[in-house]
Design a protein around this motif. Sequence first.
Motif, PDB file in Angstrom:
ATOM      1  N   LEU A 273       0.797  -1.174  -0.056  1.00  0.00           N
ATOM      2  CA  LEU A 273      -0.264  -0.040   0.025  1.00  0.00           C
ATOM      3  C   LEU A 273       0.754   1.237   0.109  1.00  0.00           C
ATOM      4  N   LYS A 274       0.802   2.045  -1.086  1.00  0.00           N
ATOM      5  CA  LYS A 274       1.699   3.134  -1.233  1.00  0.00           C
ATOM      6  C   LYS A 274       1.328   4.422  -0.347  1.00  0.00           C
TER       7      LYS A 274
ATOM      8  N   HIS B 143      -2.890   5.380  -4.489  1.00  0.00           N
ATOM      9  CA  HIS B 143      -2.760   5.671  -2.929  1.00  0.00           C
ATOM     10  C   HIS B 143      -4.065   5.151  -2.384  1.00  0.00           C
ATOM     11  N   SER B 144      -4.871   3.953  -2.900  1.00  0.00           N
ATOM     12  CA  SER B 144      -5.858   3.691  -2.113  1.00  0.00           C
ATOM     13  C   SER B 144      -5.777   3.470  -0.694  1.00  0.00           C
TER      14      SER B 144
ATOM     15  N   LEU C 126      -2.041   8.138   6.970  1.00  0.00           N
ATOM     16  CA  LEU C 126      -2.686   7.152   8.045  1.00  0.00           C
ATOM     17  C   LEU C 126      -3.656   6.383   7.492  1.00  0.00           C
ATOM     18  N   PRO C 127      -4.453   6.710   6.271  1.00  0.00           N
ATOM     19  CA  PRO C 127      -5.460   5.730   5.600  1.00  0.00           C
ATOM     20  C   PRO C 127      -4.560   4.590   5.031  1.00  0.00           C
ATOM     21  N   ALA C 128      -3.654   4.658   4.573  1.00  0.00           N
ATOM     22  CA  ALA C 128      -2.752   3.838   3.839  1.00  0.00           C
ATOM     23  C   ALA C 128      -2.555   2.676   4.713  1.00  0.00           C
ATOM     24  N   TYR C 129      -2.737   2.646   6.102  1.00  0.00           N
ATOM     25  CA  TYR C 129      -2.299   1.393   6.820  1.00  0.00           C
ATOM     26  C   TYR C 129      -3.130   1.309   8.014  1.00  0.00           C
ATOM     27  N   THR C 130      -4.302   2.303   8.327  1.00  0.00           N
ATOM     28  CA  THR C 130      -5.284   2.348   9.438  1.00  0.00           C
ATOM     29  C   THR C 130      -6.535   2.207   8.960  1.00  0.00           C
TER      30      THR C 130
END
Length: 239
Positions: A13-14, A81-82, A151-155
């Motif tokens: 996840l970029k 960048h989803s 934060l949205p890339a991994y949480t």
Amino acid sequence: MTIVSHRHKFIFLKSRKTAGSSVEGWLAPLLGQRDVVITSDENRRLPVFSTPHPVTRFAAVERPFKKVLRLVRPGFRLDQHSDAVDVRRVVGEEVWRSYYKFSIERQPWDRLLSLWSWRQHRLKREISFDHFLDRIERNDGDPLVQYWSNLPAYTDEGGSIIVDRVLDYAHLRAELSGVATQLRLPLAVDSLPKHKSGIRARSHGVESLSPAQIKRVSHLCRAEIELFGWKEPACSEPA
């Protein structure tokens, strides 16, 4: 790009300003025809043209076709960048649970300076770092500050980490070496390319921040600071 590799069972996840473009170039040679590579519209792979993952051959034909595919093909509902929750929904719970998921994060004082420099370069606009922070605080929709947080890339929506590992940008080569070993990827960190580098002036390092700017960044990024235990950088200027 967001990468879902069925061949090697991982999801990358970029995030922004964390060498994500370099990492995608590092991973690209490993990817198979069934792997999902969600990058910018002009770089997305089409099933009929056998376009290589990182490059578009037939841009004039592909771009309108891809706009249609975004409506009917699940992978095209994502972008480079989803958010992690969107990727999980598209790939399904079974793939999400069984694949190794990783992203990258960078301590926020350095990352926001890098984002500030890059956005000025890309949008051809000049703005002071204080005004850049003003726009983030106002959340006014200015393209200069859109998607400023990683934060949205991994949480998830509650701020909990939902990937298996968030790599530390400060030790990226060692971290990537660990990922390659864990996934048994035939990659060496010596082959990691350097994309989008050399934009920020050397005078715009973390040491250039004033105490007030450091505090502003700390307030904006308190969630990730708490997640990773970062400490505020030292500043030679008296508060």
